[in-house]
Design an enzyme around this catalytic site. Structure first.
Site, PDB file in Angstrom:
ATOM      1  N   SER A  75     133.773 -60.382 -58.819  1.00 35.66           N
ATOM      2  CA  SER A  75     133.228 -59.627 -57.691  1.00 35.66           C
ATOM      3  C   SER A  75     134.294 -59.183 -56.701  1.00 35.66           C
ATOM      4  O   SER A  75     134.128 -58.177 -56.019  1.00 35.66           O
ATOM      5  CB  SER A  75     132.182 -60.473 -56.957  1.00 35.66           C
ATOM      6  OG  SER A  75     132.735 -61.716 -56.553  1.00 35.66           O
ATOM      7  N   ASP A 237     127.600 -62.575 -46.417  1.00 33.34           N
ATOM      8  CA  ASP A 237     127.314 -63.889 -46.998  1.00 33.34           C
ATOM      9  C   ASP A 237     128.404 -64.907 -46.673  1.00 33.34           C
ATOM     10  O   ASP A 237     128.312 -66.062 -47.056  1.00 33.34           O
ATOM     11  CB  ASP A 237     127.116 -63.794 -48.515  1.00 33.34           C
ATOM     12  CG  ASP A 237     128.377 -63.334 -49.265  1.00 33.34           C
ATOM     13  OD1 ASP A 237     129.408 -63.066 -48.617  1.00 33.34           O
ATOM     14  OD2 ASP A 237     128.304 -63.251 -50.507  1.00 33.34           O
ATOM     15  N   HIS A 240     132.087 -63.470 -49.845  1.00 34.20           N
ATOM     16  CA  HIS A 240     132.803 -62.309 -50.361  1.00 34.20           C
ATOM     17  C   HIS A 240     133.453 -61.539 -49.218  1.00 34.20           C
ATOM     18  O   HIS A 240     132.933 -61.534 -48.100  1.00 34.20           O
ATOM     19  CB  HIS A 240     131.846 -61.389 -51.123  1.00 34.20           C
ATOM     20  CG  HIS A 240     131.319 -61.994 -52.376  1.00 34.20           C
ATOM     21  ND1 HIS A 240     130.152 -62.742 -52.404  1.00 34.20           N
ATOM     22  CD2 HIS A 240     131.786 -61.997 -53.646  1.00 34.20           C
ATOM     23  CE1 HIS A 240     129.939 -63.175 -53.633  1.00 34.20           C
ATOM     24  NE2 HIS A 240     130.905 -62.735 -54.410  1.00 34.20           N
TER      25      HIS A 240
END
Length: 338
Positions: A75, A237, A240
């Site tokens: 990611s 969050d 990330h």
């Protein structure tokens, strides 16, 4: 056992299929298994909505031939958490390369949210037909949080770098980030996460340079900057990176990518404190503690450790996207003609 020896042992275990962890390391790893479950509960899983695909042309109006770049990993390479193509790490990376090299850049992103080092083989299967000049890999965090045995993680990465280099690509790897910088993980588990992610990053750096690639420490993604502005550099969050965090990662990768492609300008200078030529394992441990540090130019058992000047990003640079091509066959034809 010293940190350099431990990192070397883990890298060696990856090569020969061993465990690569001391008794103390196994104890820490056992604690981390429990921590990973707790961290997942606090952070949550990635949403179903994939990040924007940064695949496309960058450097409108610049001359060819185009630099073909493949972006692989998890990611942190895909750009989870942002909503626009221009906010992805791929866009920042490709735009920076185009601007600094004054060349068109064609980027194809194969990275996937949630990917582990074992997933790199499939991404490479898709990337190699495009004959990339440069492969950039960002991987490692999910291996730690999903409790992958460190020696296995490193072995998958070594095989990936070996395969890409054998196919003629230059390979740049951003090593495992420092998970001790993740806000939702409380102490003392935070210290365990930092220890294990740094150990993995050091072992990654060793195998990358031994397989002919260049390793750049992502660490805490520019360390003090995160501590000073976590709300800016982390996404909603708190795990990330935000768009600014992805920009920060690109700013430390682009100078090394340019040099790897033979497009950088290396001005004579005196090494700063902590830089220089040293044993590979020693350099890897130092790099894991210092974000933005590069390991490359391996000579025998020694390697050069250095910090390149961080690229100062133009806020408009990521807007230099020409188009996104969805047909891979048409895409490869267009790149070959550029």
């Amino acid at each position: 056992m010293g940190k350099a020896a431990a990192a070397r042992r883990l890298a060696s275990a990856a090569a020969f299929g061993g465990g690569g962890l001391s008794v103390l390391g196994m104890g820490l790893y056992g604690v981390l298994r429990g921590e990973a479950v707790l961290a997942r509960r606090m952070i949550g899983n990635a949403g179903d909505e994939p990040p924007p695909d940064s695949t496309g042309w960058y450097g409108r109006g610049r001359p060819g031939p185009a630099i073909k770049v493949a972006l692989l990993g998890d990611s942190s390479a895909a750009g989870y958490g942002v909503e626009r193509i221009v906010e992805t790490p791929g866009a920042f990376l490709a735009s920076g390369l185009a601007k600094q090299a004054d060349r068109r850049v064609h980027l194809r992103t194969y990275a996937k949210v949630g990917a582990q080092s074992s997933d790199l083989a499939g991404q490479i299967d898709r990337a190699l037909p495009g004959d990339p000049d440069l492969a950039v890999i960002l991987i490692g965090a999910n291996d730690v949080t999903h409790r992958v045995k460190p020696s296995q993680s490193v072995r998958y990465l070594a095989e990936s770098v070996r395969r890409l280099v054998g196919a003629g690509a230059k390979v740049l790897v951003g090593t495992c980030p420092d998970l001790g910088s993740v806000k939702p993980i409380p102490p003392p588990l935070k210290q365990v996460a930092r220890s294990m992610s740094r150990r993995l990053a050091a072992a990654q750096a060793i195998v990358v340079v031994e397989e002919g690639g260049i390793a750049v420490s992502v660490g805490s993604i520019l360390g003090p900057d995160f501590a000073a502005a976590p709300a800016v550099l982390f996404g909603p969050d708190q795990f990330h990176p935000s768009a600014e965090g992805y920009r920060a990662v690109a700013e430390v990768l682009v100078p090394s990518a340019l040099n790897l492609l033979g497009l950088g300008v290396d001005e004579p200078r005196r090494p700063t404190r902590g830089e220089g030529t040293m044993p590979v394992a020693t350099a890897a441990v130092r790099a894991a503690r210092t974000p933005g540090t590069e390991l490359g130019d391996k000579k025998g058992l020694w390697v050069e450790l250095r910090r390149r000047a961080r690229l100062s990003s133009d806020p408009e640079a990521p807007a230099d996207v020409d188009e996104v091509v969805d047909d891979p066959d048409a895409d490869r034809e267009a790149v070959s003609d550029a």
